[in-house]
Write a protein that holds these residues in place. Structure first.
Motif, PDB file in Angstrom:
ATOM      1  N   ILE A  81       3.389   2.165   3.579  1.00  0.00           N
ATOM      2  CA  ILE A  81       2.157   2.259   2.512  1.00  0.00           C
ATOM      3  C   ILE A  81       3.821   2.297   1.412  1.00  0.00           C
ATOM      4  O   ILE A  81       4.171   3.780   2.003  1.00  0.00           O
ATOM      5  CB  ILE A  81       1.005   2.908   1.696  1.00  0.00           C
ATOM      6  CG1 ILE A  81      -0.102   2.256   1.810  1.00  0.00           C
ATOM      7  CG2 ILE A  81       0.863   3.411   0.515  1.00  0.00           C
ATOM      8  CD1 ILE A  81      -1.528   2.796   2.503  1.00  0.00           C
ATOM      9  N   VAL A 121      -3.793   1.050  -8.142  1.00  0.00           N
ATOM     10  CA  VAL A 121      -4.421   0.452  -6.775  1.00  0.00           C
ATOM     11  C   VAL A 121      -4.251  -0.450  -6.457  1.00  0.00           C
ATOM     12  O   VAL A 121      -5.658  -1.323  -6.572  1.00  0.00           O
ATOM     13  CB  VAL A 121      -5.159   1.984  -6.053  1.00  0.00           C
ATOM     14  CG1 VAL A 121      -5.323   1.138  -4.448  1.00  0.00           C
ATOM     15  CG2 VAL A 121      -4.774   3.112  -5.990  1.00  0.00           C
ATOM     16  N   LEU A 136      -5.683   6.099   1.182  1.00  0.00           N
ATOM     17  CA  LEU A 136      -4.534   5.611   1.164  1.00  0.00           C
ATOM     18  C   LEU A 136      -3.819   6.112   2.548  1.00  0.00           C
ATOM     19  O   LEU A 136      -2.933   5.831   3.538  1.00  0.00           O
ATOM     20  CB  LEU A 136      -3.668   5.903  -0.220  1.00  0.00           C
ATOM     21  CG  LEU A 136      -3.964   4.801  -1.220  1.00  0.00           C
ATOM     22  CD1 LEU A 136      -3.372   5.641  -2.487  1.00  0.00           C
ATOM     23  CD2 LEU A 136      -3.720   3.945  -1.001  1.00  0.00           C
ATOM     24  N   GLN A 166       3.358   1.045  -4.112  1.00  0.00           N
ATOM     25  CA  GLN A 166       2.549   1.639  -4.749  1.00  0.00           C
ATOM     26  C   GLN A 166       3.556   1.889  -6.393  1.00  0.00           C
ATOM     27  O   GLN A 166       4.326   3.016  -5.742  1.00  0.00           O
ATOM     28  CB  GLN A 166       1.137   1.990  -5.122  1.00  0.00           C
ATOM     29  CG  GLN A 166       0.406   1.730  -3.994  1.00  0.00           C
ATOM     30  CD  GLN A 166      -0.364   1.073  -5.355  1.00  0.00           C
ATOM     31  OE1 GLN A 166      -1.142   0.246  -4.585  1.00  0.00           O
ATOM     32  NE2 GLN A 166      -0.616   0.993  -6.380  1.00  0.00           N
ATOM     33  N   LEU A 225      -6.921  -1.806  -0.756  1.00  0.00           N
ATOM     34  CA  LEU A 225      -6.417  -0.541  -0.317  1.00  0.00           C
ATOM     35  C   LEU A 225      -7.826   0.276  -1.732  1.00  0.00           C
ATOM     36  O   LEU A 225      -7.754   1.987  -0.823  1.00  0.00           O
ATOM     37  CB  LEU A 225      -5.707   0.222  -0.618  1.00  0.00           C
ATOM     38  CG  LEU A 225      -3.843  -0.806  -0.030  1.00  0.00           C
ATOM     39  CD1 LEU A 225      -2.314  -0.524  -0.945  1.00  0.00           C
ATOM     40  CD2 LEU A 225      -4.182  -0.841   0.776  1.00  0.00           C
TER      41      LEU A 225
END
Length: 292
Positions: free
Chosen positions: A215, A130, A204, A182, A134
């Motif tokens: 994200i 990650v 998140l 991600q 974050l």
């Protein structure tokens, strides 16, 4: 060309890896801590106190005082303030607090934090963990514990603190635009165990709902993927400068060459287009969270 006359500046990484076998202190940080430690020792000896006596007077053990004087441990602000009062230094030891606060973080992290503090836009594709901005503190600590060769406990806590300090970027007003893609595997890997993983997914979800954070998830089954060359980062500073950053195992590189930065921006744009949308990604993460 970069600021040093090259297309990029090479540093050791600030991730869960690094080329050194020591405790992670870089030269300039170690120099500051040794200088502060010598000053404390001089004031202590001038006062005619043993390390154990100073420790008792300020609420710390003899070993802690010894480690600080040798530059092996970073004194907290209260340590310096208490020592200043106990030794009658009249503010001369307390004055080191700002220097020590900066020195407690590795130079490579300080450099990155300075750039992030100047950025109006931050973008990153991450395929192993990650993204640092974050991460929860628990996740970051678990990640650093995985490093081999292992960090000492002091170095580990120092690196965790440094990573968390970088997240003050969210406190800026206005905050920079942060976009992160991600890789799906980074969200499924239970780094730190079930509870740490679940809290990281919650983090998140919370950040992903902020108006200045987007994200996205790159699904493992995506047929088209412009990021197979590895993780990358792009930044735009408030003076209009565009920079890139990539990190591989033992090294990380800051990229300022305009053509190279343009390539990274092109790749990142394609990666974002190929990933799930921010709305779809939050739904994906929420589903993972519910399954934990």
């Amino acid at each position: 060309m970069g600021v040093d006359g090259t297309s990029g500046t090479k540093h050791t990484t600030d991730g869960a890896d690094g080329p050194r076998w020591d405790d992670g202190l870089d030269d300039d940080s170690a120099t500051v801590l040794r200088a502060v430690g010598r000053q404390i020792k001089l004031w202590r000896e001038s006062a005619g106190l043993r390390q154990s006596e100073l420790g008792s007077a300020i609420g710390y053990g003899e070993e802690m005082v010894s480690s600080v004087e040798r530059g092996r441990r970073t004194p907290k602000p209260e340590f310096l303030d208490n020592a200043d009062r106990a030794l009658g230094a009249e503010g001369k030891l307390s004055a080191f607090k700002a220097d020590v606060a900066e020195a407690r973080y590795p130079k490579k992290v300080r450099d990155l934090a300075k750039l992030e503090a100047e950025a109006v836009e931050l973008g990153a594709y991450v395929n192993t963990v990650v993204h640092g901005l974050l991460q929860t503190e628990e996740y970051a600590r678990a990640l650093f514990r995985l490093r081999r060769p292992a960090y000492s406990s002091d170095a580990l806590e120092r690196l965790v603190s440094a990573r968390m300090a970088r997240q003050t970027v969210f406190d800026r007003c206005p905050a920079p635009l942060l976009t992160v893609v991600q890789e799906e595997a980074t969200l499924r890997r239970p780094t730190g165990g079930r509870s740490v993983h679940k809290r990281q997914l919650e983090r998140l979800l919370d950040l992903g709902r902020l108006p200045y954070v987007a994200i996205q998830v790159m699904p493992t089954d995506a047929e088209e993927h412009a990021g197979l060359g590895g993780s990358l980062r792009v930044m735009k500073l408030n003076d209009g400068t565009a920079l890139g950053h990539d990190e591989v195992q033992l090294t990380s590189r800051l990229i300022s060459d305009a053509k190279e930065v343009q390539i990274l921006e092109m790749r990142y744009g394609m990666i974002r287009a190929q990933a799930l949308t921010p709305r779809e990604s939050l739904a994906f993460i929420e589903k993972l969270w519910g399954a934990r």
